[in-house]
Design an enzyme around this catalytic site. Sequence first.
Site, PDB file in Angstrom:
ATOM      1  N   HIS B 169       1.000  -1.333   0.020  1.00 44.81           N
ATOM      2  CA  HIS B 169      -0.218  -0.167  -0.358  1.00 44.81           C
ATOM      3  C   HIS B 169       0.788   1.524   0.180  1.00 44.81           C
ATOM      4  CE1 HIS B 169      -3.534  -1.366   0.150  1.00 44.81           C
ATOM      5  NE2 HIS B 169      -3.160  -3.034   1.154  1.00 44.81           N
ATOM      6  N   CYS B 211      -0.640   2.252  -4.725  1.00 51.14           N
ATOM      7  CA  CYS B 211      -1.625   3.306  -4.957  1.00 51.14           C
ATOM      8  C   CYS B 211      -0.399   4.462  -5.981  1.00 51.14           C
ATOM      9  CB  CYS B 211      -2.505   3.881  -4.180  1.00 51.14           C
ATOM     10  SG  CYS B 211      -3.765   2.075  -4.067  1.00 51.14           S
TER      11      CYS B 211
END
Lengths: 607, 404
Positions: B169, B211
């Site tokens: 992440h 991301c």
Amino acid sequence: MERGIYRALPVIRIFLFILGYSWMLMLPSPQLGRGIYIDENALQPGQVNTYWSWDDVHSADVYLGHLEQLRDQNASSVEKSSFLRSVFSELGIPAATQAYSFKTGTMTLDGINTYGVLSAPRTSGTEAIVIAASWISLTAGPNLRGIATVLSLAAYLKRYSLWAKDIIFIVGDGYMDGMQAWLGAYHGLDQSNLDAEPIKLHSGVIWTALAIDYPGHSFSHLGIFYEGLNGRLPNQDLMNSFHIISTHTGGVPVVVYDHVEEQMDSIISRWLPQLLSRQAYIKEYARRARNVIRHVRYQALGRASGVHGLFHRFRIDAITVFAVPATGPHGFHALGRVIESTLRTMNNLLERLHASFFFYVLTGPGTFLKFGQYLPSAVIVSVAMMFGGLRVWVDAGWVKQQWSSEKVNHGPAGKAPKWKTRRRNVIIPLVVMLATHVVGGITFFVVTNSWFLTRTDKTTYLPIIPLSLIVFSILSALLTSDQPTNSQHDEPSPAPLSSLLKAFNLCFASTVISITSVLNFSLAAFLVILLGIPLSISSPTIGLTSKMAKAMSYFILLFPIWWTLLATPMSQSIWDWQVLGVWFAPFVCIVYLPLVLQATVVCMLDP
Amino acid sequence: MNITRCSRWLHFTLLVLLALLRNSNQTQGQEQHVKNFFQRADSPSGHTNNWAVLVCASRYWFNYRHMANALGMYRTVKRLGIPDSNIILMLADDAACNARNMFPGSVYANTGRQLDLYGDNIEVDYRGYEVTVENFLRVLTGRVPLTQPRSKRLLTDDRSNVFVYLTGHGGNEFLKFQDNEEISAFDIADAFEQMWQKKRYKELFFMVDTCQANTLYSKFYSPNILATGSSEIDENSYSHEADFDIGVAVIDSYTHYVLQYLEGINKTSKATMEDFFAMYDPVRIQSHPGVRSDLFQRPLSSVLVTDFFGGMADVDIVDSHLFHDLDDNIKLGSSPSPRLSNTNRDPSASRPVEGTGSRLLPAGRSHADVHQTRAWAGLGMVGLLAGFVLLQTKFRTASSGRDR
């Protein structure tokens, strides 16, 4: 002093009252509220295939047959619990029983709980999930199919090794009493009127729980019951996951409580003219209003809407899954699939549910109100009451100085009237308030005393009303006579008792409402609706008949107390207080009753 | 006598000069040979070994797909030739042995579970709580404690091509490790600069799937780094699919399409990085992958995919007739000395082994041997001549002495 906000204050107060009450009326409107969503990333609901098959349905039917036999034989708790224990043992799941006995005001409740613990196969069972069913359903009938589901689930879940938490299967005797005894014993909480065996099979910390309630033969919808004791609610993620799983994986539509939409539509069409009843807005408003009202009823009375409500005290998120009885299409197969998928989702949790909301009003199965969307309605009204109280307090401290008679001839054009401060004797109003609270305490003690509960019935309550009127008139006569008469001295006479008492009453009521609104919104709303205007318009009167009339009108406000505490020999609220520890009964006696009594005393006093 | 002596010295110096010339000729040939060895005919990358650092930085069951990403990349990189000793695999959590895994001991990367990525013969170097920002930076820069085993070290040199793959992440210029710490783009840039200063890589390929991944390579400043990421700033990278028995997403979109492309690559593939980047389709990947090549000195059309993803061993094709000599020598077990003496007596006559493009020396000998024998032969020759001259002079004087 007669300028600005002081002058505008009555208008402001009226405006705030109207705003608060109309906001409350707008709570069920379709424009307010938003759709539910899953906040905890780990849950991943509805992502698994389910393998609950017709074989498992058959095993549930077999268990159901045994349970119906037990019911038909009027089996005792011992026989029932030994049967359940044998079922768990045959499956190879460690099981035990727990006998308990509650001593309430009028009777003794006893029973035997049965529970089994399926240990997590590949990991240490530090956490646990609970699947529970009680012998008596929330519809007061037997919950045989719910228990049959629990037993067949135990057989089915044992075959899989992917459980990261222990699974505890509980069949509680009675309705709430069995689960209360089990939970208290599991978490080491003692209760003075409970005598329960200790838990022999311990597991981990319980994080989530599901209670299954399946009274009918088949069902058309699955209803969610979610209120807990004292108005506490579970984390919304659990209900939202269940909703998504039931809709997509199980194919069973979800409703709130057992409020099926079609029922509501028929009610509306009977009561409203055709033109209105066809409007989609009215229909939706009516559906939501029905849900909100039922929710407020449960939450204000502090009652748990199902067995799940007992779990919230221990920070366990729990709901009751209610199979709404119908001749409808679903049965064990759909319910088993839904529960299996929900268990897989609950299994994914890595920490307690903390992400989603704990304070909400579920207006529909897929819509809810956030905290800030319903809270201000009660707080605004309490603010209006606080303004009223402060206004009376300020008024009590100032008096318009009357000119002596010789100066009157000169007319008012020459000089503006002078305001003079006067003393506010605070002790007596405080003593009166304390006295009302003491009266409340005594009432509570009497009402929950077992002597009182076992020996009286409805008719004996009637003389209380004239008795209390007589008491109050004597009280007010005493109090009024103590006041010094107004005389034309340089030193103005101290403030009248009625004003001070009213000021304290309003401010105290406002504070109580504001604090309660954060803990239990429905209770605060109930206070606001019942006390908002009556307390604000209480005023002293002259003349015994008018005093009596006013006092009688305020006694109407005591009707809710009568209804919830005294209507039946052992009212539900008193039972809740004694067995489950619900605070509604003491709150009503020690907070609500004194507030009403203070307002009554204000009316009974001379101005 | 003087004339004879002079002519002898002349002869001697001529011989010495010739020997030196021959030597220098040979040295230049050696250098050219070595240089050509390190450059393949078609893609002059110049690296001799490949290393890979594959990191999955997130833990927990619902991040199954990040572990599948890293394991998928590990399998591909191994298949294309990088051995386990040259791969550092860091997995922050154990998805295969998670209690929630319906298929214990396996990790799959697609719906339907066709290929088990955790099956046979995998070697996870840093696992569980060992995957921290500190350990990652220590591995890259080589500042590991003395007790660190070899398998946990990045033993690269200045001719290594390193492939660094990060997944987890992330956000704007950071990547989350283990749910409690972050590494920033500046940290990685500084680590790479340290690697460059310590000559720990020749070329570095940085790939990241999180991301807002493209922000993670925005701060690099060292040469010879090629970087790519899965999504732009303010853009999420999405998972590709979920398996309905495992119950969670099993692979990320970007990594899925990268692995799918690499399935079509084998060890001998001539596909270039330009083709690789041309494969990027933002519509299918559901985000906009980016490439950063301004620090990279070679044009992408000449960089092979296997320069980074594969572990290529350089092979030279030997001239076939030399094999016979080699065979004879080996069969007879003869020592190289008769051959050597022949060469020494007539060095100019020995045929330089050229023309076929190979750079081998006469069969059965090594460079060092020949140099040594030549040196000794030259010295011996000088000594012989000197001795001859002395003897002659002595003889002459002796004879002249007797004549008088």
